[in-house]
Design a protein around this motif. Sequence first.
Motif, PDB file in Angstrom:
ATOM      1  N   VAL A 178      31.956  44.142  46.400  1.00  0.00           N
ATOM      2  CA  VAL A 178      32.747  43.944  44.895  1.00  0.00           C
ATOM      3  C   VAL A 178      32.775  45.243  44.763  1.00  0.00           C
ATOM      4  O   VAL A 178      32.561  46.408  45.186  1.00  0.00           O
ATOM      5  CB  VAL A 178      31.669  43.347  44.073  1.00  0.00           C
ATOM      6  N   ALA A 179      34.108  45.441  43.861  1.00  0.00           N
ATOM      7  CA  ALA A 179      34.591  46.817  43.409  1.00  0.00           C
ATOM      8  C   ALA A 179      35.085  46.621  42.114  1.00  0.00           C
ATOM      9  O   ALA A 179      35.329  45.445  41.694  1.00  0.00           O
ATOM     10  CB  ALA A 179      35.454  47.068  44.625  1.00  0.00           C
ATOM     11  N   ASN A 180      35.218  47.842  41.355  1.00  0.00           N
ATOM     12  CA  ASN A 180      35.774  47.848  40.080  1.00  0.00           C
ATOM     13  C   ASN A 180      37.293  47.848  40.242  1.00  0.00           C
ATOM     14  O   ASN A 180      38.116  48.693  40.002  1.00  0.00           O
ATOM     15  CB  ASN A 180      35.485  49.089  39.366  1.00  0.00           C
ATOM     16  N   PHE A 181      37.906  46.382  40.584  1.00  0.00           N
ATOM     17  CA  PHE A 181      39.196  46.471  40.722  1.00  0.00           C
ATOM     18  C   PHE A 181      40.135  45.922  39.461  1.00  0.00           C
ATOM     19  O   PHE A 181      41.065  45.247  39.730  1.00  0.00           O
ATOM     20  CB  PHE A 181      39.547  45.530  42.072  1.00  0.00           C
ATOM     21  N   LYS A 182      39.488  46.030  38.431  1.00  0.00           N
ATOM     22  CA  LYS A 182      40.169  45.268  37.292  1.00  0.00           C
ATOM     23  C   LYS A 182      41.255  46.246  36.845  1.00  0.00           C
ATOM     24  O   LYS A 182      41.355  47.573  36.676  1.00  0.00           O
ATOM     25  CB  LYS A 182      39.360  45.513  36.028  1.00  0.00           C
TER      26      LYS A 182
ATOM     27  N   GLY B 283      40.604  39.675  26.296  1.00  0.00           N
ATOM     28  CA  GLY B 283      39.419  38.746  26.489  1.00  0.00           C
ATOM     29  C   GLY B 283      39.284  38.149  27.559  1.00  0.00           C
ATOM     30  O   GLY B 283      38.119  38.416  28.233  1.00  0.00           O
ATOM     31  N   PHE B 284      40.436  37.479  28.248  1.00  0.00           N
ATOM     32  CA  PHE B 284      40.250  36.969  29.585  1.00  0.00           C
ATOM     33  C   PHE B 284      40.485  37.869  30.609  1.00  0.00           C
ATOM     34  O   PHE B 284      40.789  37.495  31.580  1.00  0.00           O
ATOM     35  CB  PHE B 284      41.234  35.814  29.510  1.00  0.00           C
ATOM     36  N   SER B 285      40.468  39.363  30.515  1.00  0.00           N
ATOM     37  CA  SER B 285      40.727  40.216  31.448  1.00  0.00           C
ATOM     38  C   SER B 285      41.865  39.780  32.263  1.00  0.00           C
ATOM     39  O   SER B 285      41.954  39.736  33.447  1.00  0.00           O
ATOM     40  CB  SER B 285      39.493  40.189  32.434  1.00  0.00           C
ATOM     41  N   ALA B 286      42.881  39.466  31.582  1.00  0.00           N
ATOM     42  CA  ALA B 286      44.170  38.720  32.189  1.00  0.00           C
ATOM     43  C   ALA B 286      45.371  39.777  32.647  1.00  0.00           C
ATOM     44  O   ALA B 286      46.464  39.631  32.969  1.00  0.00           O
ATOM     45  CB  ALA B 286      44.667  37.754  31.536  1.00  0.00           C
ATOM     46  N   GLU B 287      44.912  41.174  32.639  1.00  0.00           N
ATOM     47  CA  GLU B 287      45.815  42.130  32.861  1.00  0.00           C
ATOM     48  C   GLU B 287      46.627  41.990  34.002  1.00  0.00           C
ATOM     49  O   GLU B 287      47.864  42.589  33.903  1.00  0.00           O
ATOM     50  CB  GLU B 287      45.263  43.614  32.587  1.00  0.00           C
ATOM     51  N   ALA B 288      46.105  41.642  35.174  1.00  0.00           N
ATOM     52  CA  ALA B 288      46.573  41.565  36.294  1.00  0.00           C
ATOM     53  C   ALA B 288      47.770  40.559  36.278  1.00  0.00           C
ATOM     54  O   ALA B 288      48.794  40.807  37.145  1.00  0.00           O
ATOM     55  CB  ALA B 288      45.523  41.144  37.280  1.00  0.00           C
TER      56      ALA B 288
END
Lengths: 412, 343
Positions: A178-182, B283-288
């Motif tokens: 796992v990684a901080n890939f956000k 909220g949904f962390s949908a930035e990608a």
Amino acid sequence: MKLTLKSSLALAALFASTSFAYADCGIEKGSVRILSNDFLALQLVSAAAATCASDTVEVTANLTAEHKNLQVAALSTNPATYTVAVVANGSLVPLLNEGLVRPLDDLVAMYGQQLQPNQLIKVDGKIVAIAFMANAQHLMYRKSILEAAGIAPPKTYEDMVAAAIILKEKGEVASPLVANFKPGWDLAQEFVNMYMGFGGELFEPGTANAAINGEAGLKALAMMKAMADTMAPEYMTFDTNALGPVWEGGGAAMQNMWGSRAGALIDPAGAAPEVAADTVLAGAPTVGGGTIPATTLWWDGFTIATNASDEDAAASFQAMMKGIAPEVAAANPEAAAWLIAGYEPTPAAVGVFETVQAGAKPYPMLPYMGLLHTALGDNLAEFMQGQESAEQALADTITAYNTAAKEAGFLQ
Amino acid sequence: MPHRTFFAFILPSLFVMLLFIALPILSVAYQSLFIEHDQALIEVETCDPFSCQKELRVDAAAMAALREEAPMGKFNGLGTYTNSSHLAFDEVSQIWANSPSILAFLSSLTNLPFYNAMAFTLAYTFIVTPLVIITGFFIALGVNAVPTLIKGPVIFFSLLPMIVTPLIGSLVLFWMIDSKGILGATLQWVFSDPQLTLKASPTLTWTVLMVYGVWHSAPFSFIVYYAGLQGVPKDTLESAMIDGATRWERVRYVVIPHLIPLTTFIALMQLMDNFRVLEPIVGFSAEANASSLSYLIYNDLRIAETPLFGSAAATSMLTIIGVVILLTPVLIRTWRDFNRKTH
């Protein structure tokens, strides 16, 4: 100011020790107003500084995760709303750009006898900040899982990916890696780490021209993609906070996580004692046959506002000296990788110190670095999801950076 | 009413509107024409706990003098609007020249941040708004038919999604659709695919965001329609029943015509709200997978270490223009209705 149960206990212990209860900080009078991020180590520091409060000395602290968005405006007023801003490599830059931090040489000479040379952050020969803890992303792995699969602890990212593929085939862990890939700050930080590991230079020397679209950039992206292929499908929603429960829930076997989180993850009194006991900390891995770890070093420290009166500045500096006194580090060795005199690395700081000793590079304090970081965070996601090529992702990043840097006045 | 009295009557609200609506918009518009001064950079030696090196720094004193002279920054005209982060004129014409077909052109266009955000914003607005209107209408019909005894609690529970703050509501759903959450785990079990997640692909993320949007806003259209239903003339309904109209025919020929003006109002509010979609993306962390005009503003001001005020101001102005374009048809319709009624 939000205090967790754990830090409340730590603070109670701190206040209980008689040497702290009635601290004599040698301050005659003045006002100390601290603005700081909000995590355990910083809570301890401002609580210790607050013991300097007396009839003539006022000490207030605002600990908030919003500190970065407040600091420039709050220190621009005259007199400044806060006399002390607790910063890290990245967040010091906006203050420096606006000339909002006071040179500390005279205050260090008068009150800073306890400081070690490596705590002094200098720009152009002047001391601008006092560092008191170090931080870096480094390797954490589950000993029993790796041993059961007959895998040696990874030293390189290539080993990590290979190990993840083996573990995935065995199917014992949901997502071995796992990684901080956000997308956003975290993904950009992972790229910077990897890029440094491949020996890349972020900018053309002596200019604000981004130089990431070369071979090292492509290699860094290829490695990140290879990592992503072994991860859980929703890996692009994971940031540091989201990964804590994943790790504690036993859902992962390897990660490069912030040293400041290590204390909580190996805490036997935490949410998952078995996982904590099985978690091993190590230096950050290298990549591509490189010699330095693929990570960046960070420090947390404090600055004093330019727009504070001399009296308040002196009072603030003295109070912060109490805040980062050797006793604070000695009483709470697990809270951080302290840079304070007399501190011996604890198990929680092993990873950070191994990483420092292996020669990892610090995160650059360049005035335009934040703009590149933001551009990276906004433009790498499509490549990671296979929607565009690495060349295109880097070209998009450069375009976004150039536009932002022009608007901010760094490029013409 | 004499003109004098009329003006005296609306003067306070006019003043407040000027102060809190018109002036801020003007100041944002003015701000969008400026960028920062050229930074005076000097090379100095920098030392941190780990090493020392020569680095460029901003000459804060020189910059302070520049800002004293021209506090707004450097005049850039409409340059910020046309740069690659906004309307991207140069990039668009380049893509146009290099694209063999309209489809290829549109797909390359979404690689530009502004058009990418626009694509999601418009899709969200035009899919969520009608669904909200339809869902709300049917909930209202349903609630109107329940016995009086339980009507109160039913209305309260139907309103809950709207009462929950958008950010919190989206976080709650985000955790529920997690592969360990109740919805996510159920879906994996139903489709017996342990890798299934609603958070991974753009299509699924868009779907989740839109479902959330409908869930969150349906109560608004429900409550408006429910209020409208109370005013449906009972005698018309009764005569329709005597004439042998089915329930559906009564809805189609009596209820719906009565509620049409309310639909205009709901459409107006929802178009405006949905065009400014922001919280679900965070909220949904949908930035990608999803970005919106409001998200671009948020990104410029809050995510960036160095806030880009000019860029955020330009996006704000473009959003206002977008809202005006969206609302024009609805406003024209309202204006016509109004004229018809008054004459």
